[in-house]
Design a protein around this motif. Structure first.
Motif, PDB file in Angstrom:
ATOM      1  N   GLN A 120       9.814   4.064  14.011  1.00  0.00           N
ATOM      2  CA  GLN A 120       9.152   5.297  13.610  1.00  0.00           C
ATOM      3  C   GLN A 120       8.218   5.786  14.711  1.00  0.00           C
ATOM      4  O   GLN A 120       8.142   6.980  14.993  1.00  0.00           O
ATOM      5  CB  GLN A 120       8.365   5.086  12.302  1.00  0.00           C
ATOM      6  N   HIS A 133      11.121  -7.165   9.288  1.00  0.00           N
ATOM      7  CA  HIS A 133      11.877  -5.923   9.124  1.00  0.00           C
ATOM      8  C   HIS A 133      10.947  -4.713   9.083  1.00  0.00           C
ATOM      9  O   HIS A 133      11.222  -3.679   9.713  1.00  0.00           O
ATOM     10  CB  HIS A 133      12.725  -5.997   7.846  1.00  0.00           C
ATOM     11  N   THR A 176      10.849  -1.484  11.636  1.00  0.00           N
ATOM     12  CA  THR A 176      10.941  -0.119  11.111  1.00  0.00           C
ATOM     13  C   THR A 176       9.781   0.729  11.621  1.00  0.00           C
ATOM     14  O   THR A 176       9.973   1.876  12.038  1.00  0.00           O
ATOM     15  CB  THR A 176      10.957  -0.144   9.571  1.00  0.00           C
TER      16      THR A 176
END
Length: 170
Positions: A20, A12, A16
Protein backbone atom coordinates in the motif's frame (compact mmCIF):
# COMPACT_ATOMS: atom_id res chain seq x y z
CA UNK A 1 3.75 -19.17 22.69
CA UNK A 2 1.98 -17.52 19.80
CA UNK A 3 -0.60 -19.04 17.52
CA UNK A 4 0.91 -19.89 14.13
CA UNK A 5 -2.06 -18.30 12.35
CA UNK A 6 -1.43 -15.04 14.23
CA UNK A 7 2.24 -15.06 13.20
CA UNK A 8 1.39 -15.68 9.54
CA UNK A 9 -1.33 -13.00 9.67
CA UNK A 10 1.11 -10.46 11.12
CA UNK A 11 3.63 -11.11 8.35
CA UNK A 12 0.88 -10.96 5.71
CA UNK A 13 -0.46 -7.67 7.12
CA UNK A 14 3.03 -6.17 7.04
CA UNK A 15 3.49 -7.12 3.39
CA UNK A 16 0.07 -5.69 2.53
CA UNK A 17 0.96 -2.39 4.23
CA UNK A 18 4.29 -2.27 2.38
CA UNK A 19 2.48 -2.74 -0.94
CA UNK A 20 0.00 0.00 0.00
CA UNK A 21 2.88 2.38 0.77
CA UNK A 22 4.35 1.65 -2.67
CA UNK A 23 0.98 2.29 -4.31
CA UNK A 24 0.73 5.63 -2.53
CA UNK A 25 4.17 6.52 -3.84
CA UNK A 26 3.01 5.71 -7.36
CA UNK A 27 -0.02 7.96 -6.91
CA UNK A 28 2.29 10.84 -6.02
CA UNK A 29 3.51 10.62 -9.60
CA UNK A 30 0.49 12.70 -10.63
CA UNK A 31 1.45 15.63 -8.39
CA UNK A 32 5.13 15.40 -9.42
CA UNK A 33 4.49 15.66 -13.14
CA UNK A 34 1.08 17.37 -13.42
CA UNK A 35 -0.57 20.56 -12.12
CA UNK A 36 -4.24 20.57 -11.22
CA UNK A 37 -6.14 23.13 -13.28
CA UNK A 38 -9.72 24.36 -13.16
CA UNK A 39 -11.92 21.91 -15.04
CA UNK A 40 -14.11 23.05 -17.89
CA UNK A 41 -16.18 20.26 -19.34
CA UNK A 42 -16.22 21.79 -22.83
CA UNK A 43 -13.24 19.77 -24.09
CA UNK A 44 -14.75 16.33 -23.52
CA UNK A 45 -16.37 14.28 -26.20
CA UNK A 46 -20.14 14.04 -25.99
CA UNK A 47 -20.30 16.72 -23.33
CA UNK A 48 -24.02 16.84 -22.90
CA UNK A 49 -23.97 18.45 -19.48
CA UNK A 50 -26.15 16.65 -17.01
CA UNK A 51 -26.49 17.51 -13.33
CA UNK A 52 -25.90 13.86 -12.37
CA UNK A 53 -22.43 13.86 -13.95
CA UNK A 54 -19.68 14.02 -11.31
CA UNK A 55 -17.08 16.78 -11.25
CA UNK A 56 -13.81 15.82 -12.85
CA UNK A 57 -10.33 16.92 -11.94
CA UNK A 58 -8.22 18.22 -14.82
CA UNK A 59 -4.44 18.03 -14.90
CA UNK A 60 -1.94 19.80 -17.10
CA UNK A 61 1.56 18.41 -17.51
CA UNK A 62 4.45 20.33 -16.00
CA UNK A 63 6.69 21.58 -18.77
CA UNK A 64 10.19 22.93 -19.18
CA UNK A 65 11.11 25.05 -22.17
CA UNK A 66 14.30 24.00 -23.89
CA UNK A 67 15.94 25.95 -26.68
CA UNK A 68 16.55 23.60 -29.58
CA UNK A 69 18.97 24.65 -32.34
CA UNK A 70 17.65 24.33 -35.87
CA UNK A 71 19.13 25.15 -39.25
CA UNK A 72 17.03 27.63 -41.26
CA UNK A 73 17.63 29.46 -44.56
CA UNK A 74 18.60 32.48 -42.43
CA UNK A 75 21.21 30.47 -40.54
CA UNK A 76 21.23 28.71 -37.20
CA UNK A 77 18.21 29.67 -35.07
CA UNK A 78 16.95 28.47 -31.72
CA UNK A 79 13.46 27.12 -31.37
CA UNK A 80 11.70 27.05 -27.99
CA UNK A 81 10.37 23.54 -27.37
CA UNK A 82 7.97 22.79 -24.51
CA UNK A 83 9.04 19.46 -23.03
CA UNK A 84 6.76 17.65 -20.56
CA UNK A 85 8.76 16.60 -17.50
CA UNK A 86 7.12 13.19 -17.71
CA UNK A 87 9.05 12.47 -20.92
CA UNK A 88 12.44 13.29 -19.36
CA UNK A 89 12.35 11.08 -16.26
CA UNK A 90 12.34 7.27 -16.25
CA UNK A 91 9.20 6.01 -14.58
CA UNK A 92 9.08 2.64 -12.83
CA UNK A 93 6.43 1.09 -10.62
CA UNK A 94 8.03 -0.63 -7.64
CA UNK A 95 6.27 -3.60 -6.06
CA UNK A 96 7.04 -6.15 -3.38
CA UNK A 97 7.54 -9.34 -5.32
CA UNK A 98 8.77 -11.72 -2.67
CA UNK A 99 9.05 -11.85 1.11
CA UNK A 100 11.12 -14.45 2.93
CA UNK A 101 10.87 -14.81 6.70
CA UNK A 102 13.33 -17.26 8.21
CA UNK A 103 13.65 -18.08 11.89
CA UNK A 104 14.05 -20.99 14.26
CA UNK A 105 10.75 -21.84 15.92
CA UNK A 106 9.66 -24.29 18.55
CA UNK A 107 6.35 -25.83 17.47
CA UNK A 108 3.72 -27.25 19.85
CA UNK A 109 0.12 -28.33 19.53
CA UNK A 110 -2.28 -26.89 22.11
CA UNK A 111 -5.38 -28.53 23.57
CA UNK A 112 -7.55 -27.38 20.62
CA UNK A 113 -5.11 -28.96 18.16
CA UNK A 114 -3.94 -25.56 16.92
CA UNK A 115 -0.28 -25.04 16.20
CA UNK A 116 1.55 -22.70 18.51
CA UNK A 117 5.08 -21.49 17.95
CA UNK A 118 7.67 -19.77 20.04
CA UNK A 119 10.98 -18.31 19.10
CA UNK A 120 13.86 -20.47 20.26
CA UNK A 121 15.73 -18.63 22.97
CA UNK A 122 19.28 -18.82 24.21
CA UNK A 123 19.63 -22.08 26.17
CA UNK A 124 22.89 -21.49 27.95
CA UNK A 125 23.52 -23.60 31.02
CA UNK A 126 24.60 -20.76 33.25
CA UNK A 127 27.27 -18.18 33.76
CA UNK A 128 30.27 -20.55 33.58
CA UNK A 129 29.08 -22.95 30.88
CA UNK A 130 29.97 -22.39 27.25
CA UNK A 131 27.07 -21.46 25.03
CA UNK A 132 26.68 -24.41 22.70
CA UNK A 133 23.71 -22.96 20.75
CA UNK A 134 24.13 -19.81 18.68
CA UNK A 135 22.06 -16.78 19.61
CA UNK A 136 18.59 -16.68 18.13
CA UNK A 137 18.77 -15.33 14.61
CA UNK A 138 15.82 -14.14 12.55
CA UNK A 139 16.18 -13.14 8.95
CA UNK A 140 13.73 -11.04 6.98
CA UNK A 141 14.29 -10.58 3.27
CA UNK A 142 12.00 -8.35 1.22
CA UNK A 143 12.58 -8.16 -2.51
CA UNK A 144 11.27 -5.07 -4.28
CA UNK A 145 11.28 -5.12 -8.07
CA UNK A 146 10.51 -2.34 -10.49
CA UNK A 147 7.68 -3.30 -12.80
CA UNK A 148 6.87 -1.72 -16.09
CA UNK A 149 4.57 1.26 -15.63
CA UNK A 150 0.86 0.53 -16.11
CA UNK A 151 -0.37 0.44 -19.71
CA UNK A 152 -2.31 3.71 -19.34
CA UNK A 153 0.72 5.61 -18.05
CA UNK A 154 2.92 4.13 -20.78
CA UNK A 155 0.45 5.25 -23.47
CA UNK A 156 0.27 8.71 -21.90
CA UNK A 157 4.07 9.05 -21.99
CA UNK A 158 4.16 7.81 -25.59
CA UNK A 159 1.56 10.45 -26.54
CA UNK A 160 3.63 13.22 -24.97
CA UNK A 161 6.72 11.84 -26.75
CA UNK A 162 4.90 12.13 -30.09
CA UNK A 163 3.79 15.68 -29.26
CA UNK A 164 7.38 16.56 -28.38
CA UNK A 165 8.70 15.09 -31.65
CA UNK A 166 6.11 17.16 -33.57
CA UNK A 167 7.60 20.35 -32.11
CA UNK A 168 11.13 19.54 -33.27
CA UNK A 169 11.82 20.10 -36.96
CA UNK A 170 13.51 17.41 -39.00
Amino acid sequence: MINLDALVSAVHLSVTKANQALQNENQELISRFFDEVPSNNSGRLGSAESPAEPERTAYRPKYVTIEYPTDTPDGLQTLAVDVPLLTLVPVASPRVSEVKFKTHLEVNVNETNALEVSFVGNKSGGLFKADKNPNHMAELEIIINADEPPEGLRKLIEGYDRALRAQIPG
